[in-house]
Design a protein around this motif. Structure first.
Motif, PDB file in Angstrom:
ATOM      1  N   GLU A   6      38.132  12.032  17.531  1.00 42.76           N
ATOM      2  CA  GLU A   6      38.967  10.943  18.034  1.00 42.76           C
ATOM      3  C   GLU A   6      39.339   9.995  16.893  1.00 42.76           C
ATOM      4  O   GLU A   6      38.476   9.587  16.113  1.00 42.76           O
ATOM      5  CB  GLU A   6      38.231  10.138  19.112  1.00 42.76           C
ATOM      6  N   THR A  47      32.825  13.875  18.382  1.00 41.67           N
ATOM      7  CA  THR A  47      32.101  13.757  19.637  1.00 41.67           C
ATOM      8  C   THR A  47      31.442  15.086  19.991  1.00 41.67           C
ATOM      9  O   THR A  47      31.948  16.151  19.626  1.00 41.67           O
ATOM     10  CB  THR A  47      33.032  13.340  20.793  1.00 41.67           C
ATOM     11  N   PHE A  95      28.683  10.083  19.864  1.00 41.40           N
ATOM     12  CA  PHE A  95      29.875   9.747  19.081  1.00 41.40           C
ATOM     13  C   PHE A  95      29.425   9.379  17.679  1.00 41.40           C
ATOM     14  O   PHE A  95      28.724   8.381  17.483  1.00 41.40           O
ATOM     15  CB  PHE A  95      30.611   8.579  19.737  1.00 41.40           C
ATOM     16  N   ALA A 155      30.327   7.684  14.797  1.00 40.47           N
ATOM     17  CA  ALA A 155      31.325   6.682  14.434  1.00 40.47           C
ATOM     18  C   ALA A 155      31.427   6.541  12.924  1.00 40.47           C
ATOM     19  O   ALA A 155      30.436   6.321  12.233  1.00 40.47           O
ATOM     20  CB  ALA A 155      30.957   5.337  15.047  1.00 40.47           C
ATOM     21  N   TYR A 158      29.599   7.771  23.651  1.00 41.23           N
ATOM     22  CA  TYR A 158      30.881   7.547  24.316  1.00 41.23           C
ATOM     23  C   TYR A 158      30.708   7.916  25.783  1.00 41.23           C
ATOM     24  O   TYR A 158      29.830   8.699  26.153  1.00 41.23           O
ATOM     25  CB  TYR A 158      32.014   8.353  23.672  1.00 41.23           C
ATOM     26  N   ASN A 213      38.172   5.963  28.154  1.00 40.89           N
ATOM     27  CA  ASN A 213      36.950   6.266  27.418  1.00 40.89           C
ATOM     28  C   ASN A 213      36.491   5.042  26.646  1.00 40.89           C
ATOM     29  O   ASN A 213      37.309   4.291  26.115  1.00 40.89           O
ATOM     30  CB  ASN A 213      37.166   7.420  26.427  1.00 40.89           C
ATOM     31  N   TYR A 246      34.088   3.953  23.432  1.00 41.11           N
ATOM     32  CA  TYR A 246      33.429   4.465  22.242  1.00 41.11           C
ATOM     33  C   TYR A 246      32.627   3.336  21.607  1.00 41.11           C
ATOM     34  O   TYR A 246      33.189   2.308  21.226  1.00 41.11           O
ATOM     35  CB  TYR A 246      34.456   4.999  21.237  1.00 41.11           C
TER      36      TYR A 246
END
Length: 195
Positions: free
Chosen positions: A80, A105, A127, A129, A151, A171, A173
């Motif tokens: 993402e 993810t 997730f 990040a 997430y 969604n 996150y």
């Protein structure tokens, strides 16, 4: 975070209540097999020095297992991109203040076929990040994020054919770490292809 939990609770209530309303349709068919999907939309941050949004999008793929005639569980991985946002009150050309968040993810997708064409789903997982942004302190510092968080989300959609579907998703996150709060809400339109 409270807004996110509230939104997920409402989606979960709908996920439970709506199927009962359509229980008379006995032709439900859970999907099973490999799938790929892409989404695009708007991501917003309203934490710390950020209160704005940006273009977002991503791709994912996985495999769905039919649990019963209406329900399937997908195991999926994806990527993402959640955009770049300027700090509050600063212009686009101010260097060193723009947030950036993206990540990979890995999670589960629980899908319920309300009718043969309409479905609702819940999703969540890990997730990873990767981002950058300003800390929310008296003297903000620009820092990098590389953390595994989570997430979660919900969506509704329509099966155009047995292979193609389109949907609307929300969604959340959790993009936080190293003193930077980039918790992001994403509102997207998605398309999915099943093999």
């Amino acid at each position: 975070m409270n807004k996110t939990l509230f939104a997920i609770a409402i989606a979960a209530a709908g996920f439970v209540a709506v199927p009962a309303a359509f229980a008379q349709d006995a032709n439900h068919t859970a999907q099973q097999g490999w799938y790929v999907a892409a989404d695009a939309g708007y991501a917003s941050i309203d934490k710390g020095p950020y209160d704005n949004g940006s273009v977002a999008g991503g791709v994912k793929g996985g495999y769905r297992f039919a649990i019963n005639p209406e329900t399937s569980l997908g195991v999926e991985v994806g990527y993402e991109y959640l955009g770049q946002v300027n700090a509050r009150g600063l212009s686009d050309d101010t260097s060193g203040t723009k947030s950036k968040l993206r990540g990979t993810t890995a999670g589960l997708d629980l899908r319920y076929n309300i009718t043969q064409n309409w479905y609702a789903d819940l999703r969540g997982g890990a997730f990873y990040a990767q981002g950058q942004g300003l800390t929310d302190t008296a003297n903000p510092q620009f820092r990098q994020i590389n953390r595994t968080k989570y997430y979660a989300g919900a969506g509704v959609g329509y099966n155009i054919t047995p292979q193609w579907s389109v949907g609307l998703n929300y969604n959340y996150y959790n993009g936080a770490g190293n003193g930077v709060e980039l918790a992001t809400s994403a509102y997207t339109v998605a398309a999915e292809y099943r093999f």
